[in-house]
Design an enzyme around this catalytic site. Structure first.
Site, PDB file in Angstrom:
ATOM      1  N   VAL A   1       0.563  -1.099  -0.123  1.00 44.64           N
ATOM      2  CA  VAL A   1       0.103  -0.286  -0.008  1.00 44.64           C
ATOM      3  C   VAL A   1       1.032   1.227   0.050  1.00 44.64           C
ATOM      4  O   VAL A   1       0.207   2.170  -0.158  1.00 44.64           O
ATOM      5  CB  VAL A   1      -0.878  -0.101   1.075  1.00 44.64           C
ATOM      6  CG1 VAL A   1      -1.985  -1.284   1.108  1.00 44.64           C
ATOM      7  CG2 VAL A   1      -0.073  -0.567   2.441  1.00 44.64           C
TER       8      VAL A   1
ATOM      9  N   SER B   1      -4.586   3.826  16.425  1.00 43.46           N
ATOM     10  CA  SER B   1      -4.615   2.627  17.794  1.00 43.46           C
ATOM     11  C   SER B   1      -4.938   4.077  18.823  1.00 43.46           C
ATOM     12  O   SER B   1      -4.570   4.798  19.253  1.00 43.46           O
ATOM     13  CB  SER B   1      -2.935   1.914  17.135  1.00 43.46           C
ATOM     14  OG  SER B   1      -2.866   2.469  18.346  1.00 43.46           O
TER      15      SER B   1
ATOM     16  N   TYR C   1       4.859   5.165  14.748  1.00 40.06           N
ATOM     17  CA  TYR C   1       3.510   4.186  15.162  1.00 40.06           C
ATOM     18  C   TYR C   1       2.330   5.065  15.552  1.00 40.06           C
ATOM     19  O   TYR C   1       1.172   5.448  15.022  1.00 40.06           O
ATOM     20  CB  TYR C   1       3.470   3.181  15.726  1.00 40.06           C
ATOM     21  CG  TYR C   1       2.774   2.186  15.561  1.00 40.06           C
ATOM     22  CD1 TYR C   1       1.900   1.633  14.634  1.00 40.06           C
ATOM     23  CD2 TYR C   1       1.225   1.629  17.018  1.00 40.06           C
ATOM     24  CE1 TYR C   1       0.766   0.613  14.523  1.00 40.06           C
ATOM     25  CE2 TYR C   1       0.482   1.663  16.382  1.00 40.06           C
ATOM     26  CZ  TYR C   1       0.150   1.000  15.549  1.00 40.06           C
ATOM     27  OH  TYR C   1      -1.021  -0.145  15.448  1.00 40.06           O
ATOM     28  N   ALA C   2       2.846   5.826  16.262  1.00 41.19           N
ATOM     29  CA  ALA C   2       1.882   6.167  17.067  1.00 41.19           C
ATOM     30  C   ALA C   2       1.519   8.334  16.306  1.00 41.19           C
ATOM     31  O   ALA C   2       0.329   8.170  15.880  1.00 41.19           O
ATOM     32  CB  ALA C   2       2.763   7.408  18.596  1.00 41.19           C
TER      33      ALA C   2
ATOM     34  N   LYS D   1      -0.470   6.506  13.129  1.00 41.17           N
ATOM     35  CA  LYS D   1      -1.897   6.548  13.860  1.00 41.17           C
ATOM     36  C   LYS D   1      -2.406   7.643  13.699  1.00 41.17           C
ATOM     37  O   LYS D   1      -4.017   8.150  13.819  1.00 41.17           O
ATOM     38  CB  LYS D   1      -2.150   5.077  15.240  1.00 41.17           C
ATOM     39  CG  LYS D   1      -1.489   4.114  14.153  1.00 41.17           C
ATOM     40  CD  LYS D   1      -2.524   3.767  12.855  1.00 41.17           C
ATOM     41  CE  LYS D   1      -2.243   2.138  12.701  1.00 41.17           C
ATOM     42  NZ  LYS D   1      -3.242   1.262  11.713  1.00 41.17           N
TER      43      LYS D   1
END
Ligand SMILES: NC(=O)c1ccc[n+]([C@@H]2O[C@H](COP(=O)([O-])OP(=O)(O)OC[C@H]3O[C@@H](n4cnc5c(N)ncnc54)[C@H](O)[C@@H]3O)[C@@H](O)[C@H]2O)c1
Length: 255
Positions: free
Chosen positions: A73, A151, A164-165, A168
């Site tokens: 993606v 998340s 990641y944070a 997200k």
């Protein structure tokens, strides 16, 4: 057509996706695979986009009516080609679930450029790449449902997950903005914040996973199958007046 003997059989009587086309990214494993199963059981034609060819082949053998798409993606060209492929086969795309994801956890002062970029590329760029491609199709249909998977880390932060944070949290901003942009075209954009026992959770070190589990009021991670009903609700025709929300499917973790 409901899958006999599965927990989805009864639920698919509530959620009817007959004639709908649903594209799930990261749809070959974990939460994504469970969503692919769920929407298939509820009558949809499901396109499963995944970067892992082995997982994709397994998913396709379990769900022979699904359309397998081997796509990374984060590669905008591949995403465009995948969307064209689906359109050529089934002529519409009603629901998109931007679910594909990876973890590259490390405290911020040790994060490499590669770890930062890989996570941003898959989660945030991947969500953008597919959304940009499907919006013109959904606008023509005057109908669409986009569900982005965010998340707890994106909502509240989490040690070792700055990349990641950030991705997200970016997805939440992206969800709210696109919800505003697309509402007048019959397209809703929402997010879900799950936690579920998948390979991704298994990859978290034992002590951290136990600590996280102890913070979940329900006292356990969900099975991936418990995410489907919340996503299906947001993906349903009946949820036309709900847009721009983040629905936690997390056993109360974010309370
Ligand atoms: N499991 C949890 O508790 C939890 C909690 C919060 C959020 N999430 C989110 O839910 C989503 C699914 O997570 P999961 O736990 O099922 O993970 P998983 O690792 O079990 O499955 C992820 C899937 O995404 C695919 N994928 C990875 N990179 C890809 C790429 N570049 N292009 C296409 N496909 C790719 C993988 O091949 C795999 O099939 C992720 O976005 C994750 O961040 C999960």
């Amino acid at each position: 057509m409901a899958l006999p003997g599965t927990c989805f059989e009864a639920m698919s009587t509530y959620f009817d996706f007959d004639g709908r086309v649903v594209l799930v990214t990261g749809g070959a494993r974990g939460i994504g695979y469970s969503l692919s199963e769920f929407f298939s059981a509820a009558g949809a034609t499901v396109a499963i986009a995944d970067a892992d060819p082995h997982a994709l082949a397994n998913a396709a053998s379990e769900l022979p009516d699904a359309i397998p798409l081997e796509i990374d993606v984060s590669d905008a060209t591949a995403v465009r080609a995948g969307v064209v492929d689906v359109l050529q086969r089934v002529a519409r795309i009603d629901v998109v679930v931007n679910n594909a994801g990876i973890l590259r956890d490390r405290v911020v002062w040790k994060l490499t450029d590669q770890e930062w970029q890989d996570v941003l590329n898959v989660h945030l760029n991947g969500t953008f790449n597919l959304t940009r491609e499907v919006v013109p199709i959904m606008r023509k249909q005057n109908y669409g449902r986009i569900i982005n998977v965010t998340s707890f880390s994106g909502l509240h932060g989490n040690i070792g997950q700055a990349n990641y944070a950030a991705a997200k949290a970016g997805i939440i901003g992206f969800t709210r903005t696109t919800a505003k942009e697309l509402a007048r075209f019959g397209i809703t954009v929402n997010a879900v914040s799950p936690n579920a026992e998948t390979d991704m959770v298994a990859s978290i070190p034992d002590d951290k996973r136990s600590e996280l589990q102890s913070q979940i009021p329900v006292g356990r991670f969900s099975s991936p199958d418990e995410v489907g009903p919340g996503v299906a609700f947001l993906a349903s025709e009946q949820a036309a007046y709900i847009t721009g929300v983040v629905l936690p499917i997390d056993g109360g973790l974010s309370i």
